[in-house]
Design a protein around this motif. Structure first.
Motif, PDB file in Angstrom:
ATOM      1  N   MET A 258      -5.640  -0.044  -5.551  1.00  0.00           N
ATOM      2  CA  MET A 258      -5.478   1.391  -5.330  1.00  0.00           C
ATOM      3  C   MET A 258      -5.017   2.089  -6.612  1.00  0.00           C
TER       4      MET A 258
ATOM      5  N   GLY B 172      -2.421  -2.797  -2.908  1.00  0.00           N
ATOM      6  CA  GLY B 172      -1.725  -1.906  -3.826  1.00  0.00           C
ATOM      7  C   GLY B 172      -2.258  -1.870  -5.241  1.00  0.00           C
TER       8      GLY B 172
ATOM      9  N   GLN C 123       0.779   4.162  -2.853  1.00  0.00           N
ATOM     10  CA  GLN C 123       0.384   5.533  -2.535  1.00  0.00           C
ATOM     11  C   GLN C 123       1.412   6.540  -3.038  1.00  0.00           C
TER      12      GLN C 123
ATOM     13  N   ARG D  39       0.813  -1.203   0.000  1.00  0.00           N
ATOM     14  CA  ARG D  39       0.000   0.000   0.000  1.00  0.00           C
ATOM     15  C   ARG D  39       0.861   1.273   0.000  1.00  0.00           C
TER      16      ARG D  39
END
Length: 397
Positions: A81, A78, A53, A49
């Protein structure tokens, strides 16, 4: 005319952007320089993650992974996202792709391929939302099953090896003194050479007891170090090093049978056996150092972390690896942590001591010059300086 050429280039299909190689040792520094619309090459199986990000915050347009975004070991967020942020994902790309990627060069990502102009430098498989979601759900279910199996295996290992883990029953008695000393265990590792180099100041300063494991013994000797204890399969270690005078210990089954015992006997080398439910020589080395009173146990070898625990391929030896490290407890230190301490202290402290040495030398010269002579301190200092200047002038005239 040049405007028309650039227009045709921009009209070609796919994502246009600057390519960035974020793999290898310089990957973290490249990550800090990412810009909007970049095409990023990474090597991140089960991308986490935090990395996802960073890529989203940088507003990259495409991410090309030389590994799988989700391997099936862990249900990682991940990939989803990145897809939710509109980033194009390509996975399982050519392993040689990072070497062909030029940081800052304008490229194009289309149909899983990276282009410089009309030339493709590598390709992979496009990851879509449905596939990412299915993998996440499958990985979550598999992880639960794996952890249930691991829990059972750990309980079984504890019931079998409780006397060893609690009282050290079965740990061989050795003549090597480890009591209240630092011990460095060196195990086979793809980065053994660089890790060993990073520990050179630690080894020089503390002279730890060296325990070589399996084929890492030969690497240790090749770099000029002589282990006091050798633990492992003799078939993986050269004859000369087995005869070096080190204490040799063979991992053995609970019934006492040890692989490689015949070779040891043929070489005429005295050896001990270490019977246990695990054949992982590194785990046995940890238990040996702990039992014999080591004040600190530094482990140079593959790290046992959550990734390894979640990895289904390492399930058979995971209980042993976890419990042996828990047995060593607060005395256990990974070699990378020790290397980091020495890297900081040497890079900062070395300059400080050099500057202090120069200052001390200047002070001594001033005192000698100022106190030598019949005049006052300042006059003596001026006369000494003039004499030095005159001699240099005569020397070069």
């Amino acid at each position: 005319m040049s405007t028309m050429i650039f227009s045709r280039t921009d009209d070609t299909p796919g994502i246009h952007g600057h390519t960035r190689d974020c793999t290898g040792a310089k990957g973290s520094s490249t990550l800090a320089k990412l810009g909007e619309g970049d095409i990023v090459v990474i090597d991140a199986p089960d991308i986490n993650r935090a990395l996802a990000q960073k890529l989203i915050d940088a507003k990259v347009a495409g991410v090309v992974n030389t590994a799988a975004f989700t391997t099936g070991n862990v249900p990682n967020f991940g990939p989803q996202m990145l897809l939710d942020a509109g980033v194009t994902l390509v996975e399982n790309a050519d392993p040689a792709l990072p070497g062909k990627t030029k940081n800052g060069k304008k490229g194009r990502l289309d149909d899983g391929k990276i282009f410089y102009g009309d030339r493709s430098i590598g390709k992979g498989e496009i990851l879509d939302e449905d596939t990412a979601r299915t993998r996440f759900l499958d990985a979550r279910e598999a992880l639960v099953d794996h952890m249930e199996a691991l829990s059972g295996n750990t309980a079984e290992f504890v019931s079998t090896e409780a006397p060893l883990l609690i009282d050290g029953l079965g740990v061989p008695e050795v003549e090597v003194d480890m009591d209240d000393r630092k011990v460095l265990i060196v195990s086979p590792d793809p980065e053994l050479e660089s890790k060993l180099k990073a520990l050179r100041y630690f080894i020089r300063e503390y002279d730890p007891v060296l325990i070589g494991v399996d084929q890492a013994v030969d690497e240790l000797v090749r770099h000029g170090y002589r282990p006091s204890v050798i633990i492992g399969d003799p078939e993986l270690i050269s004859s000369d090093n087995l005869r070096s005078g080190a204490t040799v210990i063979l991992p053995a089954d609970p019934d006492g049978h040890a692989a490689g015992l015949e070779r040891i006997q043929d070489l005429g080398v005295g050896a001990m056996t270490f019977p246990a439910a695990t054949r992982d020589a590194t785990d046995l080395a940890l238990l040996l150092a702990e039992y014999h009173g080591a004040s600190m146990v530094v482990n140079l070898g593959p790290t046992v972390d959550l990734e390894r625990i979640f990895d289904t391929a390492s399930a058979p030896d995971t209980p042993s690896s976890m419990l042996s490290r828990l047995k060593v407890g607060s005395r256990f230190v990974d070699s990378s942590a020790v290397a980091e301490l020495y890297r900081v202290s040497r890079s900062g402290g070395g300059w400080l001591w050099a500057i202090l040495g120069i200052i001390a030398a200047v002070v001594v010269i001033i005192l000698i010059a100022g106190l030598s002579g019949s005049e006052g301190f300042v006059d003596n200092l001026v006369d000494s300086w003039n004499n030095i200047a005159t001699k240099f002038q005569d020397l070069f005239s």
